[in-house]
Design a protein around this motif. Structure first.
Motif: not given
Length: 461
Positions: A140-143, A181-183, A213-215
């Protein structure tokens, strides 16, 4: 009976062919000899590695971004990976109508290694894809809720394609760094909703929007040898061939473990896992800082309007992975060194000696080296002029002696030597008659000039 025997025979041959093709496909990769295997294991026992690193050292990591948003290149030693992020509007899942969709795909290209096949997912490819999904999507690193446009109708689908350009070991770590890195570098188009109509704006109309991005989870790989006795960080391709087990830990800079996976069938103690997690926390913090610096540098370059991405790599010959490192040259004392050399050097001569020309038309090549080609020709001409005057009298005496000798013997044929003097011709023409029974009446048919000279001589006689 014969038909069944034929079918059995054909079936046996087909099974052999299938087994043979499997063996040939699996032997595409170059096998490691026993000498190399023993050498690598012996070096690991002595806490030495093939590339000179220490046990817990990472290879040099280099992160660059492409011209478009969402393109990231990662060089981990000789391992090179590219990640490209794209997006599109799709219908959401029924179970989660308010969340966007994340899709990850890792492709092992035959360009990276001859062991990889195109169009066929190997066991390594499936394992890397699953680990990448656990590392980035399940953590869940992306909202994903921020990717929703219209609930239950339209959401953004983010697709991350990872391509391996060169394989020198530890593909998972390089792929995780390239993907995150791309995200972080990606920008999605802005949208607006008016009733039921959804408008997607181009980058020229509205600025693209970055992802939330959370982390940043990053994978760190550990290789174990001799049933867990020895441990290495970031194994290369040859070390991966001789290792007994592999432990991959995905962690963020907050020391939160996102995923962990062990392969190879070895038993690890709790102390070994805790030791690896502590090492991973240090490596993850360093890599995260490196990614942030690369993002800031790319943002500053784009804002200044300078070259960035692929255009930046062209003049510096950094298009391929096999590039040469720049050598630092000390330039501080260049002026002093040059002035000292000029002072100690001998002064050049003020005047240049003029070339000597002894005879007109004769040149001089080099120093004290005279070319005598003109003088030789003049000497030859003088010899020819002096020989013409003395040569005529001697020829007449020889002809008279020959005639007197041959007149005494009437039975033999007479050899007559005639000297043809012509006013038109500068040279003398001498004709020798061959020994025949009768003297030829007309010997001037061979050439026009000789015939004319002969007729004039007979008239004078």
């Amino acid at each position: 009976m014969l038909a069944t025997c034929k079918h059995r025979r054909h079936g046996f041959l087909r099974s052999d062919i299938k087994e043979y093709t499997r063996e040939t496909v699996s032997m595409k990769d170059t096998p490691l000899s026993n000498c190399e295997r023993d050498f690598i294991l012996k070096a690991i026992e002595e806490k030495k590695r093939l590339d000179g690193r220490q046990t817990y050292d990472y290879r040099k990591i280099k992160i660059t971004f492409g011209t478009d948003y969402g393109c990231c290149f990662v060089d981990l030693g000789q391992t090179r990976v590219m990640a490209q992020v794209s997006c599109e509007l799709v219908v959401p899942k029924e179970s989660r109508p308010n969340e966007g969709i994340m899709f990850f795909n890792l492709e092992l290209s035959p360009m990276a290694s001859p062991a990889f096949e195109q169009g066929r997912q190997s066991e390594l490819s499936v394992k890397l894809n699953r680990q990448l999904e656990r590392c980035l999507r399940n953590s869940k690193c992306i909202d994903t809720e921020s990717l929703c446009v219209v609930s239950g109708e339209k959401v953004w689908q983010i697709r991350v394609d990872v391509h391996t350009l060169n394989n020198d070991g530890n593909l998972m770590d390089a792929a995780s760094v390239a993907a995150i890195g791309a995200l972080c570098h990606f920008r999605r188009p802005d949208v607006s909703i008016q009733g039921e109509e959804v408008t997607v704006y181009s980058p020229e109309e509205r600025d693209p929007i970055p992802l939330s991005i959370y982390h940043m989870p990053i994978s760190v790989s550990f290789a174990f040898f001799q049933q867990g006795t020895f441990l290495l960080v970031d194994p290369c391709e040859r070390e991966e061939r001789v290792m007994d087990g592999l432990l991959m830990i995905a962690m963020n800079k907050h020391r939160e473990i996102c995923s962990i996976q062990s392969s190879g069938g070895i038993m690890l103690l709790r102390e070994q896992v805790m030791r690896c997690s502590k090492i991973a926390s240090v490596k993850v913090s360093e890599i995260t800082e490196l990614i942030n610096k690369a993002l800031l540098n790319d943002k500053a370059a784009r804002k200044a309007g300078g070259r960035c991405g692929f255009a930046e790599s062209m003049p510096q010959e950094r298009i391929t992975a096999l590039k040469t490192d720049q050598t630092a040259v000390e330039m501080t004392d260049v002026g002093e060194t040059a002035s000292s050399i000029v002072q100690t050097a001998e002064a050049p001569p003020q005047t240049v000696p003029s070339p000597s020309v002894p005879v007109p038309g004769v040149g001089q090549v080099g120093e004290v080296l005279r070319n005598t080609w003109g003088l030789e020709e003049e000497e030859e001409e003088e010899e020819e002029d002096g020989g013409e005057s003395s040569g005529g009298d001697s020829v007449e005496e020889v002809t008279k002696m020959d005639v007197e000798q041959h007149q005494g013997d009437k039975s033999r044929t007479v050899d007559v030597v005639e000297i043809l003097d012509s006013d038109e011709e500068e040279d003398e023409v001498v004709i020798l008659y061959p020994e025949t029974t009768k003297k030829p009446k007309n010997t001037a048919s061979s050439s026009g000039q000789k015939g004319a000279g002969t007729s004039r001589k007979q008239k004078k006689k």
